[in-house]
Each structure stands twice: as structure tokens, then as C-alpha cells.
Design a protein around this motif. Sequence first.
Motif, PDB file in Angstrom:
ATOM      1  N   ALA A 124       0.823  -1.208   0.000  1.00 34.08           N
ATOM      2  CA  ALA A 124       0.000   0.000   0.000  1.00 34.08           C
ATOM      3  C   ALA A 124       0.862   1.265   0.000  1.00 34.08           C
ATOM      4  CB  ALA A 124      -0.924   0.007   1.212  1.00 34.08           C
ATOM      5  N   ASP A 125       0.662   2.117  -0.995  1.00 36.34           N
ATOM      6  CA  ASP A 125       1.387   3.377  -1.122  1.00 36.34           C
ATOM      7  C   ASP A 125       0.598   4.459  -0.404  1.00 36.34           C
ATOM      8  OD1 ASP A 125       2.593   5.753  -1.880  1.00 36.34           O
ATOM      9  OD2 ASP A 125       2.899   5.128  -3.953  1.00 36.34           O
ATOM     10  N   PRO A 126       1.164   5.058   0.656  1.00 35.27           N
ATOM     11  CA  PRO A 126       0.427   6.082   1.405  1.00 35.27           C
ATOM     12  C   PRO A 126      -0.132   7.193   0.533  1.00 35.27           C
ATOM     13  CG  PRO A 126       2.382   5.442   2.617  1.00 35.27           C
ATOM     14  CD  PRO A 126       2.469   4.760   1.283  1.00 35.27           C
ATOM     15  N   ARG A 127       0.574   7.534  -0.552  1.00 35.81           N
ATOM     16  CA  ARG A 127       0.108   8.616  -1.428  1.00 35.81           C
ATOM     17  C   ARG A 127      -1.148   8.237  -2.191  1.00 35.81           C
ATOM     18  NH1 ARG A 127       5.467   9.173  -4.824  1.00 35.81           N
ATOM     19  NH2 ARG A 127       5.070   6.931  -4.743  1.00 35.81           N
ATOM     20  N   GLN A 128      -1.369   6.940  -2.395  1.00 34.95           N
ATOM     21  CA  GLN A 128      -2.511   6.486  -3.180  1.00 34.95           C
ATOM     22  C   GLN A 128      -3.703   6.065  -2.326  1.00 34.95           C
ATOM     23  OE1 GLN A 128      -0.682   3.365  -5.488  1.00 34.95           O
ATOM     24  NE2 GLN A 128       0.272   4.789  -6.922  1.00 34.95           N
ATOM     25  N   LEU A 129      -3.544   6.095  -1.011  1.00 33.26           N
ATOM     26  CA  LEU A 129      -4.633   5.635  -0.149  1.00 33.26           C
ATOM     27  C   LEU A 129      -5.836   6.578  -0.164  1.00 33.26           C
ATOM     28  CD1 LEU A 129      -2.906   4.050   2.965  1.00 33.26           C
ATOM     29  CD2 LEU A 129      -4.021   2.915   1.045  1.00 33.26           C
ATOM     30  N   GLU A 130      -5.658   7.801  -0.629  1.00 30.55           N
ATOM     31  CA  GLU A 130      -6.812   8.687  -0.767  1.00 30.55           C
ATOM     32  C   GLU A 130      -7.868   8.053  -1.677  1.00 30.55           C
ATOM     33  OE1 GLU A 130      -7.640  11.451   0.774  1.00 30.55           O
ATOM     34  OE2 GLU A 130      -5.787  11.494   1.951  1.00 30.55           O
ATOM     35  N   GLU A 131      -7.425   7.298  -2.691  1.00 27.71           N
ATOM     36  CA  GLU A 131      -8.366   6.603  -3.563  1.00 27.71           C
ATOM     37  C   GLU A 131      -9.086   5.487  -2.816  1.00 27.71           C
ATOM     38  OE1 GLU A 131      -6.950   5.954  -7.769  1.00 27.71           O
ATOM     39  OE2 GLU A 131      -5.038   6.418  -6.815  1.00 27.71           O
ATOM     40  N   TRP A 132      -8.392   4.836  -1.902  1.00 26.89           N
ATOM     41  CA  TRP A 132      -9.016   3.786  -1.097  1.00 26.89           C
ATOM     42  C   TRP A 132     -10.106   4.377  -0.189  1.00 26.89           C
ATOM     43  CZ3 TRP A 132      -6.038  -1.066   0.592  1.00 26.89           C
ATOM     44  CH2 TRP A 132      -5.079  -1.405  -0.360  1.00 26.89           C
ATOM     45  N   ALA A 134       7.488   2.522   3.183  1.00 28.30           N
ATOM     46  CA  ALA A 134       8.168   2.495   1.878  1.00 28.30           C
ATOM     47  C   ALA A 134       9.477   1.721   1.977  1.00 28.30           C
ATOM     48  CB  ALA A 134       8.410   3.912   1.379  1.00 28.30           C
ATOM     49  N   ARG A 135      10.233   1.955   3.040  1.00 31.00           N
ATOM     50  CA  ARG A 135      11.514   1.259   3.220  1.00 31.00           C
ATOM     51  C   ARG A 135      11.308  -0.236   3.415  1.00 31.00           C
ATOM     52  NH1 ARG A 135      12.862   5.769   6.575  1.00 31.00           N
ATOM     53  NH2 ARG A 135      12.401   4.511   8.424  1.00 31.00           N
ATOM     54  N   GLN A 136      10.331  -0.605   4.243  1.00 28.62           N
ATOM     55  CA  GLN A 136      10.163  -2.022   4.523  1.00 28.62           C
ATOM     56  C   GLN A 136       9.592  -2.779   3.327  1.00 28.62           C
ATOM     57  OE1 GLN A 136       7.680  -2.057   8.003  1.00 28.62           O
ATOM     58  NE2 GLN A 136       5.766  -2.132   6.851  1.00 28.62           N
ATOM     59  N   ALA A 137       8.737  -2.129   2.533  1.00 24.60           N
ATOM     60  CA  ALA A 137       8.238  -2.772   1.321  1.00 24.60           C
ATOM     61  C   ALA A 137       9.405  -3.069   0.389  1.00 24.60           C
ATOM     62  CB  ALA A 137       7.210  -1.885   0.630  1.00 24.60           C
ATOM     63  N   ASP A 138      10.313  -2.125   0.267  1.00 26.55           N
ATOM     64  CA  ASP A 138      11.480  -2.329  -0.594  1.00 26.55           C
ATOM     65  C   ASP A 138      12.322  -3.489  -0.087  1.00 26.55           C
ATOM     66  OD1 ASP A 138      13.309  -1.190  -2.787  1.00 26.55           O
ATOM     67  OD2 ASP A 138      14.633  -1.290  -1.061  1.00 26.55           O
ATOM     68  N   ARG A 139      12.543  -3.551   1.198  1.00 26.80           N
ATOM     69  CA  ARG A 139      13.379  -4.613   1.763  1.00 26.80           C
ATOM     70  C   ARG A 139      12.745  -5.984   1.592  1.00 26.80           C
ATOM     71  NH1 ARG A 139      14.512  -3.000   7.800  1.00 26.80           N
ATOM     72  NH2 ARG A 139      15.875  -4.850   7.721  1.00 26.80           N
ATOM     73  N   VAL A 140      11.454  -6.097   1.864  1.00 27.76           N
ATOM     74  CA  VAL A 140      10.781  -7.396   1.790  1.00 27.76           C
ATOM     75  C   VAL A 140      10.641  -7.869   0.346  1.00 27.76           C
ATOM     76  CG1 VAL A 140       8.601  -8.615   2.178  1.00 27.76           C
ATOM     77  CG2 VAL A 140       9.544  -7.146   3.968  1.00 27.76           C
ATOM     78  N   PHE A 141      10.093  -7.021  -0.501  1.00 31.52           N
ATOM     79  CA  PHE A 141       9.827  -7.458  -1.879  1.00 31.52           C
ATOM     80  C   PHE A 141      11.113  -7.653  -2.671  1.00 31.52           C
ATOM     81  CE2 PHE A 141       5.481  -5.429  -1.286  1.00 31.52           C
ATOM     82  CZ  PHE A 141       4.819  -6.648  -1.240  1.00 31.52           C
ATOM     83  N   THR A 142      12.131  -6.847  -2.418  1.00 31.84           N
ATOM     84  CA  THR A 142      13.403  -7.044  -3.114  1.00 31.84           C
ATOM     85  C   THR A 142      14.013  -8.388  -2.743  1.00 31.84           C
ATOM     86  OG1 THR A 142      13.843  -4.659  -3.241  1.00 31.84           O
ATOM     87  CG2 THR A 142      15.733  -6.132  -3.469  1.00 31.84           C
ATOM     88  N   ARG A 143      13.944  -8.733  -1.464  1.00 32.02           N
ATOM     89  CA  ARG A 143      14.439 -10.042  -1.009  1.00 32.02           C
ATOM     90  C   ARG A 143      13.669 -11.171  -1.662  1.00 32.02           C
ATOM     91  NH1 ARG A 143      16.667 -10.176   4.790  1.00 32.02           N
ATOM     92  NH2 ARG A 143      15.560 -12.148   4.905  1.00 32.02           N
ATOM     93  N   TRP A 144      12.348 -11.038  -1.717  1.00 30.86           N
ATOM     94  CA  TRP A 144      11.538 -12.132  -2.254  1.00 30.86           C
ATOM     95  C   TRP A 144      11.769 -12.297  -3.753  1.00 30.86           C
ATOM     96  CZ3 TRP A 144       6.914 -12.772  -5.302  1.00 30.86           C
ATOM     97  CH2 TRP A 144       6.391 -14.065  -5.237  1.00 30.86           C
ATOM     98  N   LEU A 145      11.816 -11.195  -4.487  1.00 32.46           N
ATOM     99  CA  LEU A 145      12.041 -11.270  -5.926  1.00 32.46           C
ATOM    100  C   LEU A 145      13.432 -11.826  -6.229  1.00 32.46           C
ATOM    101  CD1 LEU A 145      10.444  -7.869  -6.969  1.00 32.46           C
ATOM    102  CD2 LEU A 145       9.533 -10.145  -7.489  1.00 32.46           C
ATOM    103  N   ALA A 146      14.434 -11.467  -5.436  1.00 31.68           N
ATOM    104  CA  ALA A 146      15.784 -12.000  -5.638  1.00 31.68           C
ATOM    105  C   ALA A 146      15.799 -13.501  -5.409  1.00 31.68           C
ATOM    106  CB  ALA A 146      16.761 -11.312  -4.694  1.00 31.68           C
TER     107      ALA A 146
END
Length: 248
Positions: A183-191, A221-233
Motif C-alpha cells: 500500500a502506497d500512502p500517497r494512493q490511499l486517498e483513492e481507497w 516504503a523502506r520495509q516494502a522495498d526490503r521485503v519485496f526485493t528479497r523475495w524477488l531475488a
Amino acid sequence: MFQRRRSAVALRHVAFEGLGLLAPIMEHEGWNVSFCEAPVDDLSHSSIRDADLLIVLGGPIGVYETDSYPFITREIDLLERRLAQGLPTLGICLGAQLMAKALGARVYAGEVKEIGWGSVTLSDAGHASSLKPLAEGSPVLHWHGDTFDLPATAAGLASNENYENQAFAFGNNALALQFHLEADPRQLEEWYVGHAVELAAAKISVQELRAKTAEVSKIVARQADRVFTRWLAQLGQDQSTSKAAQAR
């Protein structure tokens, strides 16, 4: 040496629930992503069926509502096939519930509707997984009323005080997240607009939710990058190993 960009397909149920923070991570890690509109597109098409990675996103319906939404059955069939073949698959919220159903588990209405920022507790398997960056009580977005039993062949990765099953892994290539790490905080207004009726019924203050979102925006934002980058790698390593074995 030229390296082929891999193909990912994101199954979308409502327009405003997209890849969010996952989109730039996918781009950086060398993935081409296309969207499929789950309610209306042909889910049996080879571009979806055989994609290098399938991402099944969230939505405000239940897995058990197949009479009202027949396409759900086609999604489950698609997931059954991919999971049986060990093809890389990521499920988020509704997507996680669909994965659980495809693996033979029960999906049902929970006793508590979770909407808002909270944390999860990792299991031993969770600590050893790509979710390890969440081990310190990092905030994740919960937005669901349904839950599922852990599939018999899956490894439970996370839980919280309301629900025992918040994430699971199936083999090395499939990850199911009940919460919205993307979830991107900037886009949650749409939610807030798209889920206005649900928020009102649950007596959730949009103002309070917006304020909490602003408070955690840099962390998530930082934790999404850390988790998904690890999983994709990890997917890249698994696929490379598999191809090397086949070439011998």
C-alpha cells in the motif's frame, strides 16, 4: 551480457487497488508488469497462465461469493494450476485468500474487521523468510474482514492478536500476504473514496486513518522495498537453479 526482463501479470479486482509501492521495485528488479482485469479478462490466456510471476491483488469481495462473482472460480482454477507447478505467485489480501482456497483451505468471514495500521508477529519460518524486516513490529496496513485456515502444505509466516494466519509460504515460489505491504500512502486517498461505505459502516475515521498513514509513510516504503526485493531475488535464484539443473 543481455538479460531478458521477466514478465509479471497483476490480476486486479478494482481499479484503485494496484501494485502501489511494489511497482517501482518491480521495475528496478527487471520485471515488465502488465495488468489483467480479473472480472472481465480471459484468465486462461497463456500470457496470464504462464507468466513468470502472477500477482493477485486485493478487492472488496469474498472468495466464497462465487454465485455473485463467477470469475472467482476461474481465478481459483488458475491458482491451482500455477501452485501445483511451483510457478511464482504472490497473493495480497483477497489474493492470499484465493491462494488458500486453491490449496484446499477454508476461507470464511472473520469475527473482527481489521482496517488500519497495525503489526504482525512472525513465526520461526517467518523470521527465516523474506518477511524478516517486519520482525520489529513494523506497521502494515490491514484491510479485511475475511480470514482463512492455513493450507496443510503451507508454512505459516505471520499472525496477530486477531488472526492466526496473516501470511504463508507455499514452497519456494509462492507467498500469500493477508495485509497490504504494498500500500502506497500517497494512493490511499483513492481507497478512502472507494471504500467509503465500508469505512462508514465500520465507524472508521478517515481523518484518523489519514493522520496515521502520514506518520508511518516513510517507514512502510523502506520495509516494502526490503521485503519485496528479497523475495524477488529469491525467485531469481530458484529459477536460475532450476534452469541450470535442466540444462545438465
